[in-house]
Design a protein around this motif. Structure first.
Motif, PDB file in Angstrom:
ATOM      1  N   UNK A 375       0.848  -1.179   0.008  1.00 27.08           N
ATOM      2  CA  UNK A 375      -0.061  -0.053  -0.100  1.00 27.08           C
ATOM      3  C   UNK A 375       0.894   1.356  -0.036  1.00 27.08           C
ATOM      4  N   UNK A 376       2.151   1.108  -0.644  1.00 26.97           N
ATOM      5  CA  UNK A 376       2.922   2.481  -0.794  1.00 26.97           C
ATOM      6  C   UNK A 376       3.820   2.872   0.318  1.00 26.97           C
ATOM      7  N   UNK A 377       3.738   1.820   1.228  1.00 27.86           N
ATOM      8  CA  UNK A 377       4.643   2.013   2.457  1.00 27.86           C
ATOM      9  C   UNK A 377       5.526   0.856   2.770  1.00 27.86           C
ATOM     10  N   UNK A 378       6.667   1.179   3.368  1.00 29.13           N
ATOM     11  CA  UNK A 378       7.690  -0.230   3.812  1.00 29.13           C
ATOM     12  C   UNK A 378       6.780  -1.012   4.797  1.00 29.13           C
ATOM     13  N   UNK A 379       6.755  -2.438   4.521  1.00 29.62           N
ATOM     14  CA  UNK A 379       6.053  -3.342   5.387  1.00 29.62           C
ATOM     15  C   UNK A 379       6.850  -4.576   5.549  1.00 29.62           C
TER      16      UNK A 379
END
Length: 445
Positions: A375-379
């Protein structure tokens, strides 16, 4: 003289008030931050250079790695041009005078882990004309530059961030040499140049260039006057050269990239030293326009660093927490967003080149990692993508990764400024299976 320096280096380790024990969990949005530890001297240990011989770096199963250029002159960052050619920025800058005896020691220790080759101050062009992964042509695109580092392509031009200026070369598709000297876009802060590298990327529409400019000290030892327009990211108008401070408080933003499909700027940042082997984590973060990221007053948000005087409580209160910790002293110098060409497991996220520590007894970094995004973020946890630079005992290293670039044709390009090599990591596609023709002969499917 050499014997004296060696004795001083040994004393640096012996007099250290701390040493790395078990590494804390420092990856992700909420890294462990131990209590600061200060002593007479920090631990100073750097793996010594060792040749690759018949070996090469290690990549995940299903991938292969090849050296596509060797015997370079301190390759730092790379740029894939629209026709698939690769530009390599080669150079070495800096030279800030030492302030304290321990600076002399630190500079000596750091030099032990560097290539003895002189920086090329040039751009080298690599060409793979038939697309088979072998770059059969190599030549100098431009020389007589001043420690080139950051590279970007926009507006039919190649932009280069030298240590003292942002310049541009007009470019025609397939061109192998610059048609003349570069045009000045704007001067960049270069007095003292404690952190000399100037990171660079361009906005998707080519209107703006973003330049990362590191601090002039570890933690303001030269005074705040020396830090004007330092520890910042500039936004530069590509046409006029006019610039403004886009974000501040980033101690040393060493690589910049725009997230695909957005206008969002991201950076990897090298944090401060001399408060312990596990402080402060270097980080990956989105960069907000007008944002302040703590340096020098605080780290990882509102954790105050009392060494910075006078303090500024309002600045501390405003300090933005980074998005993702990479671990302390890994010296992240490369950043590239991935794409599906790198395979399903590594399709969404960023590759980070970690040059490696000089101030821990247990070395950190010395590899390329992949930070997955969702979702567009580091995970999630980082994944080792290119390793094998360090020997098993950690006393030697065969290379040190710097810039990383994703080639749309399906490869990760890695600059190695110790082995003076550019590596290419690609999906190891299986060979076509053999099938029998009706006459019993074999054909390739």
């Amino acid at each position: 003289m050499m014997r004296s320096l060696l004795l001083i280096g040994a004393a640096a380790v012996a007099l250290s008030a701390w040493d790395a024990q078990a590494d804390p969990a420092q990856h992700g949005p909420d890294p462990d931050l131990p209590e600061p530890q200060r002593g007479l001297l920090p631990t100073m240990k750097i793996p010594r250079p060792a040749g690759w011989g018949d070996e090469r770096p290690i990549v995940p199963q299903g991938y292969r790695i090849e050296a596509i250029a060797t015997d370079l002159m301190i390759p730092r960052q790379t740029l894939v041009l629209p026709n698939g050619d690769i530009l390599v920025a080669e150079g070495s800058g800096g030279g800030a005078p030492a302030l304290r005896p321990k600076d002399i020691i630190a500079n000596f220790i750091k030099a032990l882990g560097k290539s003895p080759v002189k920086g090329g101050n040039r751009l080298t062009l690599l060409r793979d004309a038939d697309g088979d992964g072998t770059y059969e042509a190599q030549g100098v695109f431009a020389d007589n530059l001043n420690a080139p580092y950051g590279l970007a392509f926009a507006n039919d031009a190649i932009y280069v961030a030298n240590q003292d200026a942002l310049v541009r070369f007009d470019y025609a598709d397939g061109q192998t040499q610059a048609s003349g000297p570069p045009e000045l876009v704007t001067d960049l802060p270069s007095a003292i140049n404690h952190h000399w590298t100037k990171a660079l990327t361009a906005s998707p529409d080519g209107r703006f260039l973003y330049v990362g400019i590191g601090s002039n000290s570890n933690i303001t030892e030269r005074g705040m006057d020396a830090e004007v327009d330092r520890a910042v990211v500039w936004q530069v108008d590509a046409e006029t050269g006019r610039h403004k401070r886009f974000a501040t408080g980033l101690r040393n933003p060493t690589a910049l990239a725009i997230q695909p499909g957005t206008d969002q700027l991201w950076a990897v940042v090298n944090e401060r030293d001399e408060i312990g082997p596990d402080l402060v984590p270097d980080y990956l973060t989105s960069v907000q326009e007008g944002g302040f990221y703590g340096w020098p007053y605080s780290y990882w948000g509102q954790n105050v660093d009392p060494r910075a005087q006078p303090q500024d409580p309002a600045k501390v209160e405003a300090a933005i927490r980074p998005d993702y910790g990479l671990g302390s002293h890994v010296a992240a110098l490369g950043l590239a967003f991935s794409s599906p060409v790198m395979g399903a497991e590594f399709a969404e996220g960023v590759f980070v080149g970690e040059h490696g520590s000089w101030n821990r007894s247990d070395p950190s970094g010395y590899k390329v990692i992949f930070v997955p995004f969702q979702d567009g973020k580091p995970a999630g946890e980082p994944v080792d993508f290119v390793t094998g630079f360090l020997t098993a005992d950690g006393d030697n290293t065969r290379g040190r990764p710097v810039g990383v670039t994703v080639d749309p044709r399906g490869a990760l390009i890695v600059a190695d400024d110790l082995a003076n090599t550019v590596w290419r990591v690609s999906v190891d596609r299986p060979q076509p299976a053999a099938a029998l023709e009706p006459d019993g002969s074999q054909s390739l499917q």
